[in-house]
Design a protein around this motif. Sequence first.
Motif, mmCIF file in Angstrom:
data_model
loop_
_atom_site.group_PDB
_atom_site.id
_atom_site.type_symbol
_atom_site.label_atom_id
_atom_site.label_comp_id
_atom_site.label_asym_id
_atom_site.label_seq_id
_atom_site.Cartn_x
_atom_site.Cartn_y
_atom_site.Cartn_z
ATOM 1 N N PHE A 149 0.850 -1.182 0.000
ATOM 2 C CA PHE A 149 0.000 0.000 0.000
ATOM 3 C C PHE A 149 0.886 1.232 0.000
ATOM 4 C CE2 PHE A 149 -2.261 -3.376 2.205
ATOM 5 C CZ PHE A 149 -3.508 -3.358 1.590
ATOM 6 N N ILE A 185 -6.502 0.157 7.586
ATOM 7 C CA ILE A 185 -5.425 1.151 7.518
ATOM 8 C C ILE A 185 -6.013 2.564 7.509
ATOM 9 C CG2 ILE A 185 -3.533 2.030 6.097
ATOM 10 C CD1 ILE A 185 -3.240 -0.918 5.039
ATOM 11 N N LYS A 186 -7.041 2.763 6.674
ATOM 12 C CA LYS A 186 -7.659 4.094 6.562
ATOM 13 C C LYS A 186 -8.352 4.501 7.854
ATOM 14 C CE LYS A 186 -8.496 3.658 1.603
ATOM 15 N NZ LYS A 186 -9.522 3.273 0.624
ATOM 16 N N PHE A 211 -4.786 6.997 7.893
ATOM 17 C CA PHE A 211 -3.915 6.921 6.725
ATOM 18 C C PHE A 211 -4.705 7.221 5.458
ATOM 19 C CE2 PHE A 211 -1.616 4.500 9.812
ATOM 20 C CZ PHE A 211 -0.276 4.643 9.478
ATOM 21 N N GLU A 212 -4.018 7.760 4.468
ATOM 22 C CA GLU A 212 -4.597 7.873 3.139
ATOM 23 C C GLU A 212 -3.708 7.079 2.204
ATOM 24 O OE1 GLU A 212 -5.184 11.983 2.145
ATOM 25 O OE2 GLU A 212 -6.490 12.291 3.882
ATOM 26 N N LEU A 213 -4.340 6.328 1.306
ATOM 27 C CA LEU A 213 -3.608 5.407 0.440
ATOM 28 C C LEU A 213 -3.761 5.760 -1.023
ATOM 29 C CD1 LEU A 213 -4.720 2.088 2.141
ATOM 30 C CD2 LEU A 213 -2.608 3.336 2.554
ATOM 31 N N GLU A 214 -2.715 5.498 -1.785
ATOM 32 C CA GLU A 214 -2.808 5.565 -3.238
ATOM 33 C C GLU A 214 -3.413 4.259 -3.727
ATOM 34 O OE1 GLU A 214 0.888 6.166 -5.271
ATOM 35 O OE2 GLU A 214 1.302 7.998 -4.147
ATOM 36 N N ILE A 272 1.388 4.945 0.897
ATOM 37 C CA ILE A 272 0.791 5.870 1.852
ATOM 38 C C ILE A 272 0.969 7.300 1.359
ATOM 39 C CG2 ILE A 272 0.890 6.714 4.235
ATOM 40 C CD1 ILE A 272 2.269 3.980 4.913
ATOM 41 N N THR A 273 -0.135 8.032 1.267
ATOM 42 C CA THR A 273 -0.025 9.438 0.882
ATOM 43 C C THR A 273 -0.147 10.333 2.115
ATOM 44 O OG1 THR A 273 -2.384 9.481 0.381
ATOM 45 C CG2 THR A 273 -0.881 9.087 -1.456
ATOM 46 N N ALA A 291 -7.168 -2.457 3.600
ATOM 47 C CA ALA A 291 -7.098 -1.019 3.348
ATOM 48 C C ALA A 291 -8.064 -0.252 4.241
ATOM 49 C CB ALA A 291 -7.398 -0.724 1.875
ATOM 50 N N MET A 351 -3.634 0.617 -5.078
ATOM 51 C CA MET A 351 -2.795 -0.486 -4.626
ATOM 52 C C MET A 351 -2.052 -1.178 -5.743
ATOM 53 S SD MET A 351 -5.274 -2.191 -1.874
ATOM 54 C CE MET A 351 -6.806 -1.571 -2.520
ATOM 55 N N ASP A 396 7.073 5.514 2.791
ATOM 56 C CA ASP A 396 5.738 5.797 2.250
ATOM 57 C C ASP A 396 5.033 4.541 1.782
ATOM 58 O OD1 ASP A 396 6.194 8.489 2.644
ATOM 59 O OD2 ASP A 396 7.106 8.741 0.679
#
Length: 73
Positions: free
Chosen positions: A8, A57-58, A62-65, A10-11, A54, A67, A37
């Motif tokens: 993942f 995680i969120k 967290f913010e994710l790009e 991470i942004t 995800a 996958m 990241d």
Amino acid sequence: MCQVSAKFAITKQGNVDAMQASLLAMETVQDVTVAQDVLLVSFNHHKHTEDSIANVIKAHGFELEAMVQDHHG
């Protein structure tokens, strides 16, 4: 057992300790690695999906790009 490593991107960083604890509390999650990241999660694909991982995680800020998936046979 179909062991999968999901990567993942991470942004936005959230609460790492709480997120790791939550993921590791899921019975089939074997390993959670946080690098700069990128977050690597090893889990049993039959029990969980990248989406459910995800979401956990969120939930910790967290913010994710999008996958990138990497299958290990």
